[in-house]
Scaffold this motif. Sequence first.
Motif, mmCIF file in Angstrom:
data_model
loop_
_atom_site.group_PDB
_atom_site.id
_atom_site.type_symbol
_atom_site.label_atom_id
_atom_site.label_comp_id
_atom_site.label_asym_id
_atom_site.label_seq_id
_atom_site.Cartn_x
_atom_site.Cartn_y
_atom_site.Cartn_z
ATOM 1 N N TYR A 103 0.821 -1.209 0.000
ATOM 2 C CA TYR A 103 0.000 0.000 0.000
ATOM 3 C C TYR A 103 0.858 1.263 0.000
ATOM 4 C CZ TYR A 103 -3.509 3.405 1.421
ATOM 5 O OH TYR A 103 -4.324 4.494 1.479
ATOM 6 N N PHE A 104 1.952 1.233 0.748
ATOM 7 C CA PHE A 104 2.832 2.391 0.813
ATOM 8 C C PHE A 104 3.855 2.404 -0.320
ATOM 9 C CE2 PHE A 104 1.274 2.605 5.193
ATOM 10 C CZ PHE A 104 1.004 3.958 5.270
ATOM 11 N N ALA A 105 3.772 1.457 -1.250
ATOM 12 C CA ALA A 105 4.664 1.388 -2.415
ATOM 13 C C ALA A 105 6.129 1.479 -1.985
ATOM 14 C CB ALA A 105 4.315 2.476 -3.426
ATOM 15 N N MET A 106 6.514 0.547 -1.132
ATOM 16 C CA MET A 106 7.863 0.563 -0.577
ATOM 17 C C MET A 106 8.830 -0.146 -1.525
ATOM 18 S SD MET A 106 7.675 2.198 2.366
ATOM 19 C CE MET A 106 9.013 1.682 3.409
ATOM 20 N N SER A 107 9.384 0.606 -2.454
ATOM 21 C CA SER A 107 10.389 0.079 -3.372
ATOM 22 C C SER A 107 11.723 -0.038 -2.635
ATOM 23 C CB SER A 107 10.543 1.027 -4.566
ATOM 24 O OG SER A 107 11.083 2.266 -4.123
ATOM 25 N N ASP A 108 12.723 -0.608 -3.300
ATOM 26 C CA ASP A 108 14.056 -0.708 -2.695
ATOM 27 C C ASP A 108 14.592 0.672 -2.314
ATOM 28 O OD1 ASP A 108 14.020 -3.446 -2.984
ATOM 29 O OD2 ASP A 108 15.236 -3.459 -4.812
ATOM 30 N N ASP A 109 14.379 1.644 -3.185
ATOM 31 C CA ASP A 109 14.847 3.001 -2.909
ATOM 32 C C ASP A 109 14.134 3.608 -1.696
ATOM 33 O OD1 ASP A 109 16.378 5.457 -3.630
ATOM 34 O OD2 ASP A 109 14.356 6.254 -3.977
ATOM 35 N N VAL A 110 12.834 3.380 -1.590
ATOM 36 C CA VAL A 110 12.075 3.921 -0.457
ATOM 37 C C VAL A 110 12.529 3.259 0.841
ATOM 38 C CG1 VAL A 110 9.780 4.175 0.566
ATOM 39 C CG2 VAL A 110 10.114 4.575 -1.882
ATOM 40 N N TRP A 111 12.735 1.941 0.824
ATOM 41 C CA TRP A 111 13.232 1.265 2.026
ATOM 42 C C TRP A 111 14.595 1.832 2.432
ATOM 43 C CZ3 TRP A 111 10.870 -1.511 5.540
ATOM 44 C CH2 TRP A 111 9.713 -2.202 5.207
ATOM 45 N N ALA A 112 15.465 2.066 1.451
ATOM 46 C CA ALA A 112 16.793 2.616 1.759
ATOM 47 C C ALA A 112 16.677 4.011 2.366
ATOM 48 C CB ALA A 112 17.651 2.648 0.494
ATOM 49 N N ARG A 113 15.789 4.831 1.854
ATOM 50 C CA ARG A 113 15.587 6.176 2.409
ATOM 51 C C ARG A 113 14.960 6.108 3.802
ATOM 52 N NH1 ARG A 113 15.188 10.644 -0.985
ATOM 53 N NH2 ARG A 113 15.977 10.288 -3.053
ATOM 54 N N HIS A 114 14.025 5.167 3.981
ATOM 55 C CA HIS A 114 13.363 5.020 5.277
ATOM 56 C C HIS A 114 14.340 4.547 6.353
ATOM 57 C CE1 HIS A 114 10.204 4.716 8.122
ATOM 58 N NE2 HIS A 114 9.967 3.428 8.005
ATOM 59 N N ALA A 115 15.448 3.937 5.952
ATOM 60 C CA ALA A 115 16.467 3.508 6.915
ATOM 61 C C ALA A 115 17.244 4.687 7.487
ATOM 62 C CB ALA A 115 17.418 2.499 6.265
ATOM 63 N N ASN A 116 16.996 5.887 6.981
ATOM 64 C CA ASN A 116 17.604 7.080 7.557
ATOM 65 C C ASN A 116 16.982 7.301 8.937
ATOM 66 O OD1 ASN A 116 18.120 9.833 8.294
ATOM 67 N ND2 ASN A 116 18.537 10.286 6.147
ATOM 68 N N PRO A 117 17.800 7.447 9.986
ATOM 69 C CA PRO A 117 17.249 7.655 11.329
ATOM 70 C C PRO A 117 16.269 8.829 11.421
ATOM 71 C CG PRO A 117 19.576 7.172 11.483
ATOM 72 C CD PRO A 117 19.267 7.337 10.016
ATOM 73 N N TRP A 118 16.466 9.871 10.624
ATOM 74 C CA TRP A 118 15.536 10.997 10.639
ATOM 75 C C TRP A 118 14.143 10.547 10.225
ATOM 76 C CZ3 TRP A 118 15.870 15.582 12.839
ATOM 77 C CH2 TRP A 118 17.125 16.066 13.161
ATOM 78 N N SER A 119 14.062 9.632 9.286
ATOM 79 C CA SER A 119 12.768 9.114 8.858
ATOM 80 C C SER A 119 12.105 8.341 9.992
ATOM 81 C CB SER A 119 12.934 8.208 7.632
ATOM 82 O OG SER A 119 11.708 7.638 7.256
ATOM 83 N N VAL A 120 12.881 7.497 10.659
ATOM 84 C CA VAL A 120 12.333 6.693 11.753
ATOM 85 C C VAL A 120 11.851 7.591 12.893
ATOM 86 C CG1 VAL A 120 12.863 4.934 13.478
ATOM 87 C CG2 VAL A 120 13.752 4.704 11.141
ATOM 88 N N TRP A 121 12.709 8.514 13.318
ATOM 89 C CA TRP A 121 12.357 9.319 14.494
ATOM 90 C C TRP A 121 11.241 10.318 14.202
ATOM 91 C CZ3 TRP A 121 13.404 6.664 18.350
ATOM 92 C CH2 TRP A 121 14.591 5.951 18.461
ATOM 93 N N THR A 122 11.199 10.888 13.005
ATOM 94 C CA THR A 122 10.100 11.802 12.703
ATOM 95 C C THR A 122 8.797 11.042 12.485
ATOM 96 O OG1 THR A 122 10.670 11.834 10.338
ATOM 97 C CG2 THR A 122 11.562 13.616 11.724
#
Length: 164
Positions: free
Chosen positions: A10-29
């Motif tokens: 549903y969130f269209a989590m491609s390889d690139d999106v997963w890699a960006r989401h691994a940024n701690p800023w993404s997790v904490w925000t």
Amino acid sequence: MKLENFAAKYFAMSDDVWARHANPWSVWTRYSCLPLLLACLWWRDALQGWFWPLLVVLVLWIWFNPRCFKKPLTTESWASQSVLGERILIYQRDKVAAHHTPVLSVITSLLTIFTALCVAGLFFHEPISTCMGALGLILTKTWFLDRMVWIYRETTSQPLTTHT
């Protein structure tokens, strides 16, 4: 784990999106999403005409968050490894050791209970249920993410004592 597969699709989590989401800023925000969403729903009557635009902005933020940060330079942080572990759980479930299954079942059950408590609190406009449900959701999600770090480190042979 069909719910995770549904969410990833549903969130269209491609390889690139997963890699960006691994940024701690993404997790904490991302932690800001639940309290903001609950505040919007709690004050829905007071917000009147602003309720729907705010709700749309929040839902867009939830979708956009994993995409708006750069790929991290390193994945040594707890936050990065929690995302990578979640990806393993969703896409490489056969690599996850069986001893994680009972704990993940408890976590899923707690998330269900706290979600129901929070939704009931919001529906009946009852602050204690809403707050206890929200607190339970945040703490249980944190436990889930910590379990994902464990899965990541165990699956990739990373030492469990790595400082994050």
